[in-house]
Design a protein around this motif. Structure first.
Motif, short mmCIF file in Angstrom:
data_model
loop_
_atom_site.label_atom_id
_atom_site.label_comp_id
_atom_site.label_asym_id
_atom_site.label_seq_id
_atom_site.Cartn_x
_atom_site.Cartn_y
_atom_site.Cartn_z
N LEU A 113 0.86 -1.18 0.00
CA LEU A 113 0.00 0.00 0.00
C LEU A 113 0.90 1.24 0.00
O LEU A 113 2.11 1.13 0.24
CB LEU A 113 -0.92 0.02 1.22
N THR A 114 0.32 2.40 -0.26
CA THR A 114 1.11 3.63 -0.30
C THR A 114 0.56 4.67 0.66
O THR A 114 -0.61 4.64 1.03
CB THR A 114 1.14 4.23 -1.73
N VAL A 115 1.45 5.60 1.03
CA VAL A 115 1.11 6.73 1.89
C VAL A 115 1.62 7.99 1.18
O VAL A 115 2.75 8.01 0.67
CB VAL A 115 1.78 6.61 3.28
N THR A 116 0.82 9.03 1.15
CA THR A 116 1.25 10.30 0.58
C THR A 116 2.09 11.06 1.60
O THR A 116 1.65 11.27 2.74
CB THR A 116 0.03 11.16 0.18
N VAL A 117 3.30 11.43 1.18
CA VAL A 117 4.20 12.24 2.01
C VAL A 117 4.63 13.41 1.14
O VAL A 117 5.53 13.29 0.31
CB VAL A 117 5.42 11.45 2.51
N THR A 118 3.96 14.53 1.30
CA THR A 118 4.21 15.69 0.46
C THR A 118 5.65 16.15 0.59
O THR A 118 6.15 16.34 1.70
CB THR A 118 3.25 16.84 0.84
N GLY A 119 6.32 16.30 -0.55
CA GLY A 119 7.70 16.74 -0.58
C GLY A 119 8.71 15.63 -0.73
O GLY A 119 9.89 15.88 -1.00
N ALA A 120 8.29 14.38 -0.58
CA ALA A 120 9.21 13.24 -0.72
C ALA A 120 9.59 13.05 -2.18
O ALA A 120 8.77 13.26 -3.08
CB ALA A 120 8.57 11.97 -0.17
N SER A 121 10.84 12.66 -2.40
CA SER A 121 11.35 12.40 -3.75
C SER A 121 12.07 11.06 -3.76
O SER A 121 12.64 10.64 -2.75
CB SER A 121 12.34 13.48 -4.18
N THR A 122 12.08 10.41 -4.92
CA THR A 122 12.81 9.16 -5.03
C THR A 122 14.27 9.42 -4.64
O THR A 122 14.82 10.46 -4.94
CB THR A 122 12.73 8.56 -6.44
N PHE A 172 9.79 2.65 1.11
CA PHE A 172 10.70 3.42 0.27
C PHE A 172 9.90 4.46 -0.49
O PHE A 172 8.69 4.31 -0.70
CB PHE A 172 11.46 2.51 -0.69
N VAL A 173 10.58 5.54 -0.89
CA VAL A 173 9.93 6.56 -1.71
C VAL A 173 9.90 6.03 -3.14
O VAL A 173 10.95 5.87 -3.77
CB VAL A 173 10.66 7.92 -1.63
N SER A 174 8.72 5.73 -3.63
CA SER A 174 8.57 5.09 -4.94
C SER A 174 8.27 6.10 -6.05
O SER A 174 8.46 5.78 -7.23
CB SER A 174 7.44 4.05 -4.89
N ALA A 175 7.82 7.29 -5.70
CA ALA A 175 7.51 8.35 -6.66
C ALA A 175 7.40 9.65 -5.87
O ALA A 175 7.38 9.63 -4.64
CB ALA A 175 6.20 8.06 -7.40
N ALA A 176 7.33 10.76 -6.57
CA ALA A 176 7.18 12.05 -5.89
C ALA A 176 5.97 11.99 -4.95
O ALA A 176 4.89 11.54 -5.34
CB ALA A 176 7.01 13.16 -6.91
N ASP A 177 6.17 12.39 -3.71
CA ASP A 177 5.11 12.47 -2.70
C ASP A 177 4.51 11.12 -2.31
O ASP A 177 3.44 11.08 -1.70
CB ASP A 177 3.97 13.40 -3.17
#
Length: 110
Positions: free
Chosen positions: A47-56, A77-82
């Protein structure tokens, strides 16, 4: 590859003299209620969680709920922007249906 020890230059978080993460290594946080479907023995739930500002390439830490079933192994892991992807491996011999719970994520910018 450099050291990832806490407080070491180039590590996960190089702390300032007050023991805080400097602004140049921003800490981003989020939480979400996640309800993984039943995970078969040896399988992985995602599943995914939105984390605004995160980058791969950023460092993601996942805090599972305290009621996480024994035998489940978590990584994130950060899989895509945010977006932080959380994977839960069922290392047991039977299916596990984790309860819907709040998960916390912290991302340190690289």
């Amino acid at each position: 590859m450099g050291s990832t020890a806490k407080g070491v230059a180039g590590g996960l978080a190089t702390l300032d003299t007050n023991g805080r993460v400097p602004a140049s290594q921003a800490r981003l946080t989020a939480s979400a209620t996640l309800d993984f479907a039943s995970i078969a023995a040896g399988a992985v739930g995602t599943l995914t969680v939105t984390v605004t500002g995160a980058s791969t390439g950023d460092f993601a830490l996942v805090a599972p709920p305290g009621n996480l079933n024994a035998g489940l192994v978590v990584c994130g892991f950060v899989s895509a922007a945010d977006t932080v992807t959380i994977r839960v491996l069922n290392g047991t011999a039977g299916a596990i249906d984790p309860a819907s719970s709040t998960w916390k994520v912290t991302v340190f910018t690289a």
